[in-house]
Design a protein around this motif. Structure first.
Motif, PDB file in Angstrom:
ATOM      1  N   ILE A 127      90.852  88.759 137.351  1.00  0.00           N
ATOM      2  CA  ILE A 127      89.565  88.686 138.046  1.00  0.00           C
ATOM      3  C   ILE A 127      88.520  88.066 137.117  1.00  0.00           C
ATOM      4  O   ILE A 127      87.706  87.230 137.522  1.00  0.00           O
ATOM      5  CB  ILE A 127      89.123  90.083 138.522  1.00  0.00           C
ATOM      6  N   GLY A 128      88.573  88.459 135.841  1.00  0.00           N
ATOM      7  CA  GLY A 128      87.678  87.859 134.864  1.00  0.00           C
ATOM      8  C   GLY A 128      87.945  86.384 134.674  1.00  0.00           C
ATOM      9  O   GLY A 128      87.009  85.585 134.535  1.00  0.00           O
ATOM     10  N   LEU A 129      89.205  86.002 134.666  1.00  0.00           N
ATOM     11  CA  LEU A 129      89.582  84.597 134.532  1.00  0.00           C
ATOM     12  C   LEU A 129      89.012  83.764 135.679  1.00  0.00           C
ATOM     13  O   LEU A 129      88.501  82.659 135.473  1.00  0.00           O
ATOM     14  CB  LEU A 129      91.107  84.484 134.504  1.00  0.00           C
ATOM     15  N   GLU A 130      89.085  84.282 136.895  1.00  0.00           N
ATOM     16  CA  GLU A 130      88.577  83.565 138.055  1.00  0.00           C
ATOM     17  C   GLU A 130      87.074  83.332 137.940  1.00  0.00           C
ATOM     18  O   GLU A 130      86.571  82.266 138.301  1.00  0.00           O
ATOM     19  CB  GLU A 130      88.885  84.358 139.324  1.00  0.00           C
ATOM     20  N   ARG A 131      86.353  84.305 137.415  1.00  0.00           N
ATOM     21  CA  ARG A 131      84.889  84.214 137.366  1.00  0.00           C
ATOM     22  C   ARG A 131      84.368  83.446 136.153  1.00  0.00           C
ATOM     23  O   ARG A 131      83.341  82.768 136.237  1.00  0.00           O
ATOM     24  CB  ARG A 131      84.284  85.623 137.375  1.00  0.00           C
ATOM     25  N   LEU A 132      85.049  83.578 135.016  1.00  0.00           N
ATOM     26  CA  LEU A 132      84.539  83.016 133.771  1.00  0.00           C
ATOM     27  C   LEU A 132      85.098  81.641 133.431  1.00  0.00           C
ATOM     28  O   LEU A 132      84.456  80.882 132.702  1.00  0.00           O
ATOM     29  CB  LEU A 132      84.867  83.972 132.615  1.00  0.00           C
ATOM     30  N   GLY A 133      86.297  81.337 133.926  1.00  0.00           N
ATOM     31  CA  GLY A 133      86.990  80.148 133.475  1.00  0.00           C
ATOM     32  C   GLY A 133      87.924  80.495 132.329  1.00  0.00           C
ATOM     33  O   GLY A 133      87.742  81.502 131.636  1.00  0.00           O
ATOM     34  N   ALA A 134      88.941  79.665 132.117  1.00  0.00           N
ATOM     35  CA  ALA A 134      89.992  79.995 131.150  1.00  0.00           C
ATOM     36  C   ALA A 134      89.484  80.074 129.718  1.00  0.00           C
ATOM     37  O   ALA A 134      89.863  80.967 128.961  1.00  0.00           O
ATOM     38  CB  ALA A 134      91.116  78.967 131.248  1.00  0.00           C
ATOM     39  N   SER A 135      88.611  79.149 129.310  1.00  0.00           N
ATOM     40  CA  SER A 135      88.181  79.111 127.911  1.00  0.00           C
ATOM     41  C   SER A 135      87.328  80.322 127.544  1.00  0.00           C
ATOM     42  O   SER A 135      87.560  80.970 126.517  1.00  0.00           O
ATOM     43  CB  SER A 135      87.410  77.815 127.635  1.00  0.00           C
ATOM     44  N   VAL A 136      86.328  80.639 128.364  1.00  0.00           N
ATOM     45  CA  VAL A 136      85.459  81.788 128.083  1.00  0.00           C
ATOM     46  C   VAL A 136      86.245  83.089 128.192  1.00  0.00           C
ATOM     47  O   VAL A 136      86.121  83.992 127.351  1.00  0.00           O
ATOM     48  CB  VAL A 136      84.255  81.813 129.050  1.00  0.00           C
ATOM     49  N   TYR A 137      87.082  83.193 129.207  1.00  0.00           N
ATOM     50  CA  TYR A 137      87.890  84.397 129.387  1.00  0.00           C
ATOM     51  C   TYR A 137      88.788  84.648 128.180  1.00  0.00           C
ATOM     52  O   TYR A 137      88.843  85.761 127.645  1.00  0.00           O
ATOM     53  CB  TYR A 137      88.749  84.266 130.648  1.00  0.00           C
ATOM     54  N   SER A 138      89.485  83.625 127.736  1.00  0.00           N
ATOM     55  CA  SER A 138      90.422  83.789 126.626  1.00  0.00           C
ATOM     56  C   SER A 138      89.698  84.176 125.342  1.00  0.00           C
ATOM     57  O   SER A 138      90.175  85.018 124.573  1.00  0.00           O
ATOM     58  CB  SER A 138      91.213  82.491 126.417  1.00  0.00           C
ATOM     59  N   ALA A 139      88.536  83.585 125.102  1.00  0.00           N
ATOM     60  CA  ALA A 139      87.770  83.931 123.905  1.00  0.00           C
ATOM     61  C   ALA A 139      87.279  85.369 123.980  1.00  0.00           C
ATOM     62  O   ALA A 139      87.357  86.122 122.997  1.00  0.00           O
ATOM     63  CB  ALA A 139      86.592  82.972 123.752  1.00  0.00           C
ATOM     64  N   ALA A 140      86.764  85.785 125.141  1.00  0.00           N
ATOM     65  CA  ALA A 140      86.274  87.161 125.296  1.00  0.00           C
ATOM     66  C   ALA A 140      87.401  88.172 125.151  1.00  0.00           C
ATOM     67  O   ALA A 140      87.197  89.281 124.638  1.00  0.00           O
ATOM     68  CB  ALA A 140      85.592  87.319 126.654  1.00  0.00           C
ATOM     69  N   LEU A 141      88.605  87.787 125.567  1.00  0.00           N
ATOM     70  CA  LEU A 141      89.754  88.687 125.451  1.00  0.00           C
ATOM     71  C   LEU A 141      90.129  88.950 123.996  1.00  0.00           C
ATOM     72  O   LEU A 141      90.837  89.911 123.691  1.00  0.00           O
ATOM     73  CB  LEU A 141      90.944  88.077 126.203  1.00  0.00           C
TER      74      LEU A 141
ATOM     75  N   VAL B  99      81.555  89.212 116.927  1.00  0.00           N
ATOM     76  CA  VAL B  99      80.386  89.403 117.791  1.00  0.00           C
ATOM     77  C   VAL B  99      79.513  88.151 117.788  1.00  0.00           C
ATOM     78  O   VAL B  99      79.008  87.724 118.835  1.00  0.00           O
ATOM     79  CB  VAL B  99      79.570  90.638 117.343  1.00  0.00           C
ATOM     80  N   VAL B 100      79.331  87.548 116.614  1.00  0.00           N
ATOM     81  CA  VAL B 100      78.556  86.310 116.528  1.00  0.00           C
ATOM     82  C   VAL B 100      79.193  85.222 117.391  1.00  0.00           C
ATOM     83  O   VAL B 100      78.506  84.492 118.128  1.00  0.00           O
ATOM     84  CB  VAL B 100      78.439  85.830 115.067  1.00  0.00           C
ATOM     85  N   GLY B 101      80.523  85.119 117.332  1.00  0.00           N
ATOM     86  CA  GLY B 101      81.221  84.127 118.151  1.00  0.00           C
ATOM     87  C   GLY B 101      81.007  84.358 119.629  1.00  0.00           C
ATOM     88  O   GLY B 101      80.796  83.400 120.401  1.00  0.00           O
TER      89      GLY B 101
ATOM     90  N   ILE C 194      81.148  76.122 123.257  1.00  0.00           N
ATOM     91  CA  ILE C 194      82.384  76.840 123.604  1.00  0.00           C
ATOM     92  C   ILE C 194      83.396  76.717 122.469  1.00  0.00           C
ATOM     93  O   ILE C 194      84.016  77.706 122.047  1.00  0.00           O
ATOM     94  CB  ILE C 194      82.988  76.288 124.913  1.00  0.00           C
ATOM     95  N   VAL C 195      83.554  75.509 121.944  1.00  0.00           N
ATOM     96  CA  VAL C 195      84.518  75.285 120.865  1.00  0.00           C
ATOM     97  C   VAL C 195      84.099  76.045 119.612  1.00  0.00           C
ATOM     98  O   VAL C 195      84.909  76.733 118.983  1.00  0.00           O
ATOM     99  CB  VAL C 195      84.652  73.777 120.562  1.00  0.00           C
ATOM    100  N   LEU C 196      82.817  75.941 119.248  1.00  0.00           N
ATOM    101  CA  LEU C 196      82.325  76.636 118.049  1.00  0.00           C
ATOM    102  C   LEU C 196      82.471  78.145 118.205  1.00  0.00           C
ATOM    103  O   LEU C 196      82.953  78.836 117.297  1.00  0.00           O
ATOM    104  CB  LEU C 196      80.863  76.275 117.807  1.00  0.00           C
TER     105      LEU C 196
ATOM    106  N   VAL D 144      84.792  80.749 115.891  1.00  0.00           N
ATOM    107  CA  VAL D 144      84.225  81.905 115.202  1.00  0.00           C
ATOM    108  C   VAL D 144      84.895  83.193 115.668  1.00  0.00           C
ATOM    109  O   VAL D 144      85.210  84.085 114.853  1.00  0.00           O
ATOM    110  CB  VAL D 144      82.702  81.972 115.428  1.00  0.00           C
ATOM    111  N   VAL D 145      85.134  83.308 116.972  1.00  0.00           N
ATOM    112  CA  VAL D 145      85.815  84.495 117.516  1.00  0.00           C
ATOM    113  C   VAL D 145      87.207  84.637 116.915  1.00  0.00           C
ATOM    114  O   VAL D 145      87.623  85.734 116.516  1.00  0.00           O
ATOM    115  CB  VAL D 145      85.891  84.410 119.058  1.00  0.00           C
ATOM    116  N   VAL D 146      87.948  83.548 116.844  1.00  0.00           N
ATOM    117  CA  VAL D 146      89.304  83.586 116.289  1.00  0.00           C
ATOM    118  C   VAL D 146      89.264  84.013 114.821  1.00  0.00           C
ATOM    119  O   VAL D 146      90.075  84.836 114.375  1.00  0.00           O
ATOM    120  CB  VAL D 146      89.986  82.214 116.447  1.00  0.00           C
TER     121      VAL D 146
END
Length: 303
Positions: A95-109, A140-142, A287-289, A293-295
């Motif tokens: 459900i999160g993937l549908e709303r956020l898109g793959a890139s944002v969802y994967s980073a938040a995960l 968190v910064v990412g 998004i890339v930056l 940072v998240v990774v």
């Protein structure tokens, strides 16, 4: 034969690449008319079928015996992890993937290691190290960088809301709890890797089929034909990645501090695949930056 450390690295990087491709394939299916509950069931059914087939190939006629003779207390752990992470976690995440898109969802995960660390500290008494604290801060910064990308059109082109980030966070919590239990099950009892994975996936499939079938009717089992190929592809990616990670964790060199930092690279693969294969998504510099940072933060958290 025990896997060497380089072999463990190869297995986990392979899993990261496949798991990075999976949300992109799922998003393509959603863009072609599949609903989250349909997508998660079909992908999980394919995933379960492949894992069960691998179990039969490895054990032949003894496949069923391997399950029946395994330690039931340990197998019960994999039933729980399947229902929690594979079932509930994937549905919420989709459900999160549908709303956020793959890139944002994967980073938040990628906050999953934070939950895993909290569990380790509170349940297992693991120490809180300065490196882990720094990793949480960097992560968190990412996420803040990615959230700021929202106002500049990053992620799902149709826009997304800050509150939708809660969905991958909840999914991450279920995945963290599941992985902690899986690790314990693989090292406490004498359970074959394929039997463990098969039990995990079957439990998740049965729980989802029962819950979704009961609430949504048979429509949940019939996604649009245009979406089926992407859903099958996602299920294949999940299955192969799952077996690879289970195999890595079961090896003497497959310590969590080795496996988890490599698994944390999944969002990098997702961003790359999304940029090439999702025209409904805008991959911006922020998004890339933010993902990088998240990774980096996630990798430090599990050190």
């Amino acid at each position: 034969m025990a896997l060497s450390t380089p072999s463990v690295y190869v297995l986990v990087v392979l899993a990261a690449a496949l798991w990075g491709a999976s949300p992109v394939l799922l998003k393509r299916a959603l863009n072609r008319g599949a609903r989250p509950r349909q997508a998660v069931l079909v992908a999980l059914a394919v995933d379960t079928a492949l894992v069960s087939t691998a179990h039969v190939i490895v054990h032949g006629s003894d496949a069923l015996r391997a399950l029946l003779t395994a330690d039931l207390r340990v197998l019960s752990l994999f039933v729980l992890t399947g229902a929690l992470g594979t079932g509930l976690g994937r549905l919420i995440g989709l459900i999160g993937l549908e709303r956020l898109g793959a890139s944002v969802y994967s980073a938040a995960l990628s906050v999953r290691p934070v939950f895993a660390t909290v569990l380790g500290v509170t349940v297992l008494g693991e120490p809180v190290t300065p490196v882990r604290v720094a990793g949480v801060g960097i992560l968190v910064v990412g996420l803040l960088v990615i959230e700021r990308a929202r106002s500049h059109g990053g992620g799902e082109r149709g826009g997304w809301h800050r509150r939708d980030l809660v969905l991958p966070f909840v999914a991450a919590a279920t995945y963290a709890a599941s992985r902690t239990l899986r690790r314990a099950g693989l090292h406490v009892g004498d359970v074959d890797v394929f039997a463990a994975v098969a039990t995990n996936e079957l439990a998740g499939l049965f729980v989802l089929a029962a819950v979704l079938g009961g609430s949504s009717g048979t429509d949940v089992f019939t996604p649009p034909r245009e979406s089926v190929a992407s859903l099958v592809g996602s299920g294949c990616c999940i299955a192969i990645g799952m077996v690879a990670v289970f195999g890595a964790l079961a090896a003497p060199a497959g310590r969590v501090v080795v496996v988890d930092p490599l698994v944390a690279t999944v969002p990098l693969f997702t961003v790359g695949f999304a940029a090439h294969f999702l025209d409904t998504e805008r991959i911006t510099g922020r998004i890339v930056l933010g993902t990088l940072v998240v990774v980096a933060g996630a990798a430090l958290v599990v050190r």
